[in-house]
Design a protein around this motif. Structure first.
Motif, PDB file in Angstrom:
ATOM      1  N   GLY A   1       0.803  -1.211   0.000  1.00  0.00           N
ATOM      2  CA  GLY A   1       0.000   0.000   0.000  1.00  0.00           C
ATOM      3  C   GLY A   1       0.837   1.261   0.000  1.00  0.00           C
ATOM      4  N   VAL A   2       1.881   1.298   0.820  1.00  0.00           N
ATOM      5  CA  VAL A   2       2.757   2.481   0.847  1.00  0.00           C
ATOM      6  C   VAL A   2       3.545   2.574  -0.462  1.00  0.00           C
ATOM      7  CG1 VAL A   2       4.641   3.636   2.071  1.00  0.00           C
ATOM      8  CG2 VAL A   2       2.868   2.436   3.368  1.00  0.00           C
ATOM      9  N   SER A   3       3.909   1.430  -1.024  1.00  0.00           N
ATOM     10  CA  SER A   3       4.550   1.430  -2.327  1.00  0.00           C
ATOM     11  C   SER A   3       3.649   2.082  -3.374  1.00  0.00           C
ATOM     12  CB  SER A   3       4.895  -0.001  -2.747  1.00  0.00           C
ATOM     13  OG  SER A   3       5.505  -0.029  -4.022  1.00  0.00           O
ATOM     14  N   ALA A   4       2.360   1.737  -3.340  1.00  0.00           N
ATOM     15  CA  ALA A   4       1.407   2.355  -4.258  1.00  0.00           C
ATOM     16  C   ALA A   4       1.281   3.849  -3.997  1.00  0.00           C
ATOM     17  CB  ALA A   4       0.044   1.668  -4.133  1.00  0.00           C
ATOM     18  N   MET A   5       1.374   4.265  -2.725  1.00  0.00           N
ATOM     19  CA  MET A   5       1.333   5.694  -2.399  1.00  0.00           C
ATOM     20  C   MET A   5       2.478   6.437  -3.064  1.00  0.00           C
ATOM     21  SD  MET A   5       0.425   5.836   1.659  1.00  0.00           S
ATOM     22  CE  MET A   5      -0.574   4.525   2.367  1.00  0.00           C
ATOM     23  N   VAL A   6       3.655   5.810  -3.120  1.00  0.00           N
ATOM     24  CA  VAL A   6       4.800   6.460  -3.757  1.00  0.00           C
ATOM     25  C   VAL A   6       4.500   6.710  -5.228  1.00  0.00           C
ATOM     26  CG1 VAL A   6       7.234   6.215  -4.392  1.00  0.00           C
ATOM     27  CG2 VAL A   6       6.457   5.491  -2.120  1.00  0.00           C
ATOM     28  N   GLY A   7       3.938   5.709  -5.906  1.00  0.00           N
ATOM     29  CA  GLY A   7       3.574   5.896  -7.303  1.00  0.00           C
ATOM     30  C   GLY A   7       2.527   6.982  -7.483  1.00  0.00           C
ATOM     31  N   GLU A   8       1.536   7.019  -6.587  1.00  0.00           N
ATOM     32  CA  GLU A   8       0.500   8.039  -6.647  1.00  0.00           C
ATOM     33  C   GLU A   8       1.083   9.423  -6.354  1.00  0.00           C
ATOM     34  OE1 GLU A   8      -3.979   8.898  -4.815  1.00  0.00           O
ATOM     35  OE2 GLU A   8      -2.809   7.169  -4.103  1.00  0.00           O
ATOM     36  N   PHE A   9       2.052   9.475  -5.468  1.00  0.00           N
ATOM     37  CA  PHE A   9       2.720  10.741  -5.138  1.00  0.00           C
ATOM     38  C   PHE A   9       3.458  11.294  -6.362  1.00  0.00           C
ATOM     39  CE2 PHE A   9       6.633  12.864  -3.601  1.00  0.00           C
ATOM     40  CZ  PHE A   9       6.062  13.912  -2.873  1.00  0.00           C
ATOM     41  N   LEU A  10       4.163  10.448  -7.096  1.00  0.00           N
ATOM     42  CA  LEU A  10       4.854  10.900  -8.299  1.00  0.00           C
ATOM     43  C   LEU A  10       3.863  11.478  -9.300  1.00  0.00           C
ATOM     44  CD1 LEU A  10       7.372   7.963  -8.946  1.00  0.00           C
ATOM     45  CD2 LEU A  10       7.706  10.014  -7.559  1.00  0.00           C
ATOM     46  N   GLU A  11       2.719  10.820  -9.423  1.00  0.00           N
ATOM     47  CA  GLU A  11       1.695  11.304 -10.342  1.00  0.00           C
ATOM     48  C   GLU A  11       1.098  12.623  -9.866  1.00  0.00           C
ATOM     49  OE1 GLU A  11      -2.458   9.756 -12.469  1.00  0.00           O
ATOM     50  OE2 GLU A  11      -1.460   8.535 -10.946  1.00  0.00           O
ATOM     51  N   ALA A  12       0.828  12.720  -8.565  1.00  0.00           N
ATOM     52  CA  ALA A  12       0.210  13.930  -8.019  1.00  0.00           C
ATOM     53  C   ALA A  12       1.093  15.154  -8.241  1.00  0.00           C
ATOM     54  CB  ALA A  12      -0.069  13.741  -6.528  1.00  0.00           C
ATOM     55  N   LEU A  13       2.413  14.982  -8.178  1.00  0.00           N
ATOM     56  CA  LEU A  13       3.331  16.101  -8.370  1.00  0.00           C
ATOM     57  C   LEU A  13       3.747  16.276  -9.828  1.00  0.00           C
ATOM     58  CD1 LEU A  13       3.424  15.904  -5.256  1.00  0.00           C
ATOM     59  CD2 LEU A  13       5.847  16.494  -5.397  1.00  0.00           C
ATOM     60  N   GLY A  14       3.270  15.374 -10.692  1.00  0.00           N
ATOM     61  CA  GLY A  14       3.609  15.483 -12.106  1.00  0.00           C
ATOM     62  C   GLY A  14       5.077  15.262 -12.390  1.00  0.00           C
ATOM     63  N   LEU A  15       5.707  14.365 -11.651  1.00  0.00           N
ATOM     64  CA  LEU A  15       7.138  14.131 -11.791  1.00  0.00           C
ATOM     65  C   LEU A  15       7.414  13.070 -12.856  1.00  0.00           C
ATOM     66  CD1 LEU A  15       8.112  14.056  -8.006  1.00  0.00           C
ATOM     67  CD2 LEU A  15       8.228  15.995  -9.596  1.00  0.00           C
ATOM     68  N   HIS A  16       8.489  13.279 -13.623  1.00  0.00           N
ATOM     69  CA  HIS A  16       8.880  12.350 -14.679  1.00  0.00           C
ATOM     70  C   HIS A  16      10.386  12.122 -14.615  1.00  0.00           C
ATOM     71  CE1 HIS A  16       4.964  12.467 -16.791  1.00  0.00           C
ATOM     72  NE2 HIS A  16       4.937  13.743 -16.429  1.00  0.00           N
ATOM     73  N   ASP A  17      10.821  11.006 -15.161  1.00  0.00           N
ATOM     74  CA  ASP A  17      12.245  10.673 -15.224  1.00  0.00           C
ATOM     75  C   ASP A  17      12.914  10.820 -13.858  1.00  0.00           C
ATOM     76  OD1 ASP A  17      14.523   9.774 -16.532  1.00  0.00           O
ATOM     77  OD2 ASP A  17      15.186  11.787 -17.065  1.00  0.00           O
ATOM     78  N   VAL A  18      12.239  10.301 -12.856  1.00  0.00           N
ATOM     79  CA  VAL A  18      12.664  10.424 -11.464  1.00  0.00           C
ATOM     80  C   VAL A  18      13.770   9.418 -11.145  1.00  0.00           C
ATOM     81  CG1 VAL A  18      11.877   9.867  -9.118  1.00  0.00           C
ATOM     82  CG2 VAL A  18      10.529  11.389 -10.579  1.00  0.00           C
ATOM     83  N   THR A  19      14.730   9.841 -10.345  1.00  0.00           N
ATOM     84  CA  THR A  19      15.638   8.898  -9.689  1.00  0.00           C
ATOM     85  C   THR A  19      15.036   8.584  -8.327  1.00  0.00           C
ATOM     86  OG1 THR A  19      17.607   9.751 -10.816  1.00  0.00           O
ATOM     87  CG2 THR A  19      17.963   8.524  -8.779  1.00  0.00           C
ATOM     88  N   LEU A  20      14.501   7.379  -8.184  1.00  0.00           N
ATOM     89  CA  LEU A  20      13.858   6.962  -6.942  1.00  0.00           C
ATOM     90  C   LEU A  20      14.911   6.352  -6.030  1.00  0.00           C
ATOM     91  CD1 LEU A  20      10.976   6.719  -5.640  1.00  0.00           C
ATOM     92  CD2 LEU A  20      10.993   4.339  -6.440  1.00  0.00           C
ATOM     93  N   VAL A  21      15.010   6.878  -4.809  1.00  0.00           N
ATOM     94  CA  VAL A  21      16.074   6.457  -3.891  1.00  0.00           C
ATOM     95  C   VAL A  21      15.449   5.853  -2.643  1.00  0.00           C
ATOM     96  CG1 VAL A  21      18.165   7.162  -2.679  1.00  0.00           C
ATOM     97  CG2 VAL A  21      17.466   8.389  -4.758  1.00  0.00           C
ATOM     98  N   LEU A  22      15.814   4.602  -2.344  1.00  0.00           N
ATOM     99  CA  LEU A  22      15.314   3.899  -1.163  1.00  0.00           C
ATOM    100  C   LEU A  22      16.424   3.809  -0.130  1.00  0.00           C
ATOM    101  CD1 LEU A  22      13.722   2.820  -3.734  1.00  0.00           C
ATOM    102  CD2 LEU A  22      13.419   0.690  -2.473  1.00  0.00           C
ATOM    103  N   ASN A  23      16.052   3.895   1.134  1.00  0.00           N
ATOM    104  CA  ASN A  23      16.974   3.565   2.221  1.00  0.00           C
ATOM    105  C   ASN A  23      16.186   2.944   3.359  1.00  0.00           C
ATOM    106  OD1 ASN A  23      18.676   5.170   4.898  1.00  0.00           O
ATOM    107  ND2 ASN A  23      19.521   3.492   3.724  1.00  0.00           N
ATOM    108  N   ASP A  24      16.700   1.848   3.877  1.00  0.00           N
ATOM    109  CA  ASP A  24      16.093   1.093   4.979  1.00  0.00           C
ATOM    110  C   ASP A  24      14.825   0.371   4.520  1.00  0.00           C
ATOM    111  OD1 ASP A  24      15.744   0.058   7.572  1.00  0.00           O
ATOM    112  OD2 ASP A  24      14.473   1.742   8.127  1.00  0.00           O
TER     113      ASP A  24
END
Length: 279
Positions: A73-96
């Motif tokens: 669910g939180v993973s899906a939130m990240v995808g929805e967040f990218l869409e909400a901000l209109g972000l493209h060609d993102v470098t997605l960075v995970l830690n922990d």
């Protein structure tokens, strides 16, 4: 602080702005966007750094739909967040927290141009190490989780071996950790979200299947691992990098899991080159 209204609820985020390459920086349980403060400073104005505070226990506003606060669910939130901000060609960075691998593997991931996995959960290491398993165990009894959050007020508890003392080699500043732990300590609804998440560890069969689905991600992947990590097995770094056609491993010395705390300058150097299309 700006906010994004998502299906599950409202999350806050920080955005450095600018026209440079976009990095979206994610954190782990009982942390917020401030985990990346030193890395963002090192990256400087040449990069746009977007840092959401996910509903993992340090968020200030409880979710409207707490049943969605799971790994997937939180993973899906990240995808929805990218869409909400209109972000493209993102470098997605995970830690922990490694749950965003579900977004990378299963999509929608069209907005993601590159992925950097920095000392994160992988393979069967969900939840990670002794600290992660302790939170998951305490979540089974609400009173124990509340007690654990109360104990986080004390420095000796935060730096204890087997707890946060294994997360970073150097102590995280007290004011930063105070802000991380206050929401779940003071707000039962935030603690409810944390408990829901902590009890949502994917079944072993799902974790076993995830790596094969990750192979389908055909864009560049940088794996950054700490040689002294006590939470994330060292061989997981190599195994993750080998999953991807365009995967590369970098190991960083003198750090534990929270490389953004222990080695922000070194990590920023690697992320800058990677997000710019370099090595």
């Amino acid at each position: 602080m700006p906010e994004a209204v998502l299906t599950a609820g409202t999350i806050q985020y920080e955005d450095s702005g600018g026209d440079g390459p976009v990095l979206v920086l994610l954190h782990g349980v009982n942390m917020d966007a401030t985990l990346w403060r030193n890395v963002v400073r090192e990256l400087g104005p040449g990069f746009r750094c977007v840092r959401p505070t996910l509903p993992l226990g340090a968020h200030r506003t409880a979710m409207d739909r707490p049943e969605l606060v799971t790994h997937q669910g939180v993973s899906a939130m990240v995808g929805e967040f990218l869409e909400a901000l209109g972000l493209h060609d993102v470098t997605l960075v995970l830690n922990d927290w490694g749950g965003a691998q579900f977004l990378v593997a299963d999509g929608p991931n069209e907005r993601i141009g590159r992925v950097a996995m920095v000392a994160c959960e992988a393979f069967d290491n969900f939840p990670p190490g002794a600290p992660g398993k302790a939170i998951a165990a305490s979540a089974r009894v609400p009173a124990l989780l509340a007690l654990a959050m109360q104990m986080q007020r004390f420095r000796w508890f935060r730096r204890a071996p087997g707890a946060w003392g294994w997360m970073s080699k150097r102590p995280v500043p007290d004011d930063v950790m105070d802000a991380w732990f206050a929401p779940a300590r003071l707000d039962p609804a935030v603690r409810r979200d944390l408990r829901t998440f902590a009890l949502s560890t994917p079944p072993a069969s799902e974790l076993k299947a995830l790596p094969e689905r990750l192979r389908s991600f055909d864009r560049p992947v940088l794996v950054v691992w700490a040689t002294e990590d006590r939470m994330m097995p060292r061989d997981h770094g190599r195994r993750l990098a080998d999953l991807f056609e365009h995967g590369r491993l970098v190991e960083i010395e003198d750090a534990y899991t929270l490389i953004p705390e222990d080695q922000p300058m070194r990590l920023a150097e690697e992320l800058a080159a990677f997000a710019s299309g370099g090595r």
